[in-house]
Structures are given as structure tokens and as C-alpha cells.
Design an enzyme around this catalytic site. Structure first.
Site, mmCIF file in Angstrom:
data_model
loop_
_atom_site.group_PDB
_atom_site.id
_atom_site.type_symbol
_atom_site.label_atom_id
_atom_site.label_comp_id
_atom_site.label_asym_id
_atom_site.label_seq_id
_atom_site.Cartn_x
_atom_site.Cartn_y
_atom_site.Cartn_z
ATOM 1 N N SER A 13 -20.179 -15.147 -7.437
ATOM 2 C CA SER A 13 -20.815 -14.710 -6.226
ATOM 3 C C SER A 13 -21.989 -14.080 -6.586
ATOM 4 O O SER A 13 -23.175 -14.052 -5.937
ATOM 5 C CB SER A 13 -20.158 -13.780 -5.433
ATOM 6 O OG SER A 13 -19.933 -12.458 -5.988
ATOM 7 N N ASN A 14 -22.307 -13.386 -7.892
ATOM 8 C CA ASN A 14 -23.660 -12.916 -8.185
ATOM 9 C C ASN A 14 -24.662 -14.059 -8.538
ATOM 10 O O ASN A 14 -25.980 -13.892 -8.362
ATOM 11 C CB ASN A 14 -23.448 -11.754 -9.407
ATOM 12 C CG ASN A 14 -23.072 -10.385 -8.896
ATOM 13 O OD1 ASN A 14 -24.118 -9.709 -8.544
ATOM 14 N ND2 ASN A 14 -21.707 -10.068 -8.971
ATOM 15 N N MET A 89 -16.786 -12.791 -19.284
ATOM 16 C CA MET A 89 -15.769 -11.959 -19.852
ATOM 17 C C MET A 89 -15.597 -11.977 -21.181
ATOM 18 O O MET A 89 -14.675 -11.886 -21.765
ATOM 19 C CB MET A 89 -14.436 -12.547 -19.144
ATOM 20 C CG MET A 89 -14.405 -12.527 -17.641
ATOM 21 S SD MET A 89 -14.801 -10.821 -17.136
ATOM 22 C CE MET A 89 -13.248 -9.748 -17.592
ATOM 23 N N LEU A 92 -20.631 -9.884 -26.332
ATOM 24 C CA LEU A 92 -21.632 -10.858 -27.334
ATOM 25 C C LEU A 92 -21.676 -10.303 -28.516
ATOM 26 O O LEU A 92 -21.609 -8.921 -28.739
ATOM 27 C CB LEU A 92 -22.743 -10.696 -26.590
ATOM 28 C CG LEU A 92 -22.991 -11.482 -25.161
ATOM 29 C CD1 LEU A 92 -24.276 -11.246 -24.409
ATOM 30 C CD2 LEU A 92 -22.662 -13.110 -25.444
ATOM 31 N N ASN A 106 -26.860 -7.342 -17.845
ATOM 32 C CA ASN A 106 -25.464 -7.293 -17.235
ATOM 33 C C ASN A 106 -25.342 -6.608 -15.839
ATOM 34 O O ASN A 106 -25.887 -5.584 -15.792
ATOM 35 C CB ASN A 106 -24.648 -6.812 -18.253
ATOM 36 C CG ASN A 106 -23.141 -6.700 -17.890
ATOM 37 O OD1 ASN A 106 -22.581 -7.915 -17.229
ATOM 38 N ND2 ASN A 106 -22.334 -5.869 -17.972
ATOM 39 N N HIS A 108 -22.685 -4.220 -13.560
ATOM 40 C CA HIS A 108 -21.383 -3.596 -13.934
ATOM 41 C C HIS A 108 -20.872 -2.997 -12.429
ATOM 42 O O HIS A 108 -21.850 -2.084 -11.912
ATOM 43 C CB HIS A 108 -21.459 -2.722 -14.922
ATOM 44 C CG HIS A 108 -19.934 -1.865 -15.366
ATOM 45 N ND1 HIS A 108 -19.080 -2.699 -15.837
ATOM 46 C CD2 HIS A 108 -19.728 -0.734 -14.837
ATOM 47 C CE1 HIS A 108 -17.967 -1.809 -15.887
ATOM 48 N NE2 HIS A 108 -18.369 -0.557 -15.292
ATOM 49 N N GLU A 141 -25.251 -3.764 -28.101
ATOM 50 C CA GLU A 141 -23.963 -4.385 -28.962
ATOM 51 C C GLU A 141 -22.788 -3.569 -28.569
ATOM 52 O O GLU A 141 -21.567 -4.019 -29.007
ATOM 53 C CB GLU A 141 -24.253 -4.021 -30.469
ATOM 54 C CG GLU A 141 -25.265 -5.340 -30.813
ATOM 55 C CD GLU A 141 -25.728 -5.360 -32.338
ATOM 56 O OE1 GLU A 141 -25.023 -4.733 -33.179
ATOM 57 O OE2 GLU A 141 -26.703 -5.919 -32.594
ATOM 58 N N GLY A 142 -22.870 -2.460 -27.696
ATOM 59 C CA GLY A 142 -21.587 -1.856 -27.348
ATOM 60 C C GLY A 142 -21.044 -2.456 -25.950
ATOM 61 O O GLY A 142 -21.375 -3.471 -25.542
ATOM 62 N N GLU A 173 -24.400 -5.210 -5.170
ATOM 63 C CA GLU A 173 -24.340 -5.986 -6.155
ATOM 64 C C GLU A 173 -25.618 -7.122 -6.034
ATOM 65 O O GLU A 173 -26.493 -7.361 -6.845
ATOM 66 C CB GLU A 173 -23.197 -6.480 -7.183
ATOM 67 C CG GLU A 173 -22.157 -5.422 -7.596
ATOM 68 C CD GLU A 173 -21.266 -6.285 -8.369
ATOM 69 O OE1 GLU A 173 -21.264 -7.120 -8.913
ATOM 70 O OE2 GLU A 173 -20.079 -5.591 -8.159
#
Ligand code: GRF
Length: 201
Positions: A13-14, A89, A92, A106, A108, A141-142, A173
Site C-alpha cells: 500500500s505504501n 522484511m 540490509l 524506510n 516505520h 546498518e542497525g 504513512e
């Protein structure tokens, strides 16, 4: 015309909100390619329906770095300026992050740094938060830890369930992500440490 590459794994949907915003001329660019790790993802159908190249890549049995390298190749082949994760999901690897430095977003479904990780709407609901919302952030990276580009709050109501809260956050969103993408594509922000400074905000 700038191009974004959207990585998806599900409903999309995004992705649809980004495609629609682009068609209305509100994105500052277009969706150039969609890549999914799930062959049956509705997001792939949405991309095809919009005439956007839609690629499925199976990660099973591949080393993370090798798989990420394949996706980087696809995005480069489509001359992508910005990568948008939209319900993607997978975490990276550094290989991927370094291929697009400061150019991966991203979305969230919570007000980070509260409630990172999976099922963020339920986490906020179970915690008893009175306000939650949505966050668009740069990817590092987190896990859901990069600098914040845009956020919007959503109240948590007494009669909410995790599902009604998630639905209300999702509506937000769909406006927030195109707005953040536009800021990035128009180069209207710079990063100072953890802070993303947006012109005019
Ligand atoms: C959204 O809630 C997004 O915030 C999260 O995953 C969900 C994806 O939904 N990262 P959709 O596939 O865009 O409909």
C-alpha cells in the site's frame, strides 16, 4: 526525471501511495523499479498494473551479501537515485548500505526511537502509549535506527485495537512517505550527525 527503486515483501500500500503521488506530479520523480523477495506479493501486482518493472528475487539459499549484491545490480540497472523500503522484511547488509550511501529510506509504523522492530503498532498499543505514529528515516546498518527525515503523530484511542491503530497509522504513512521522498529527491535536506535538517521546516 529522478527515479526511485522500491523494495517490498507484501501488500504494497505504501508502494501504491508512492506511485499515485508520482502520477500526480507530487513525488519529485517516478518509481523506476520494484523488487520483491516474495513472489506472490500483492505489491508486485500493483507495480505491474502501473506499468512499472517488477522483479522477484529469491533470497533462499544465498549468502546475504550475494543476494544484496544482486538487488544493487538491479537498482543500478534502472538508474535509481533513491531506494525506498516499503514493507521490506529483510535487514540490509553493509554491502547494500554502502552502495547507496545516505540514499535509502524506510517507513516505520511508530514514532522512532520508540517501538522499533516487528509489529510496532501492537507494541505501542500493548505498552499503553497515548500517541504513536509513523516515521520515515534513513537506513543505516542497525534496526530502524537511522536519522529521522519525517514523522507524524497519531493518537492512540481508548477503544483502539492493534488493528484499528495500525489502520489509522497506515493512512498517515501514505501521505508521509511521498512527502519525505520528495524532500530527498529535491535535495532539500542535509544530515548533521543524527539530525536531518530540512529546508523550510
Ligand atoms: C507498513 O506499516 C510500513 O510502515 C511497515 O510495513 C508496512 C508495509 O505495508 N514497514 P504496505 O506493504 O506498504 O501496505
Amino acid at each position: 526525471m529522478k527515479a526511485i527503486g522500491v523494495l517490498v515483501s507484501g501488500r504494497g500500500s505504501n508502494l501504491q501511495a508512492l506511485v499515485d503521488a508520482a502520477r500526480r506530479g507530487e513525488l519529485g520523480g517516478d518509481v523506476g523499479v520494484v523488487v520483491s523477495t516474495v513472489e506472490t506479493a500483492l505489491a508486485l501486482e500493483r507495480a505491474r498494473a502501473a506499468g512499472i518493472p517488477a522483479v522477484f528475487r529469491d533470497h533462499r539459499g544465498k549468502k546475504r551479501e550475494d543476494f544484496d549484491g544482486e538487488i544493487v545490480e538491479i537498482l543500478r540497472a534502472h538508474h535509481v537515485d533513491l531506494v525506498c523500503l516499503a514493507g521490506f522484511m529483510r535487514l540490509l547488509s553493509p554491502v547494500f548500505i554502502r552502495a547507496f550511501p545516505g540514499r535509502i529510506l524506510n517507513i516505520h509504523p511508530a514514532l522512532l526511537p520508540a517501538f522499533p522492530g516487528l509489529d510496532a503498532q501492537r507494541q505501542a498499543w500493548e505498552h499503553g502509549a497515548k500517541v504513536s505514529g509513523a516515521t520515515v528515516h534513513l537506513v543505516d546498518e542497525g534496526l530502524d535506527s537511522g536519522p529521522i527525515v519525517a514523522q507524524e503523530a497519531v493518537p492512540v484511542l481508548s477503544d483502539d485495537t492493534p488493528q484499528t491503530l495500525a489502520a489509522r497509522i497506515l493512512e498517515v504513512e501514505h501521505c508521509l512517505y511521498p512527502r519525505a521522498v520528495r524532500i530527498m529527491l529535491e535535495g532539500r535536506c542535509r544530515v548533521e550527525g543524527r539530525r536531518v535538517i530540512v529546508e523550510g521546516e
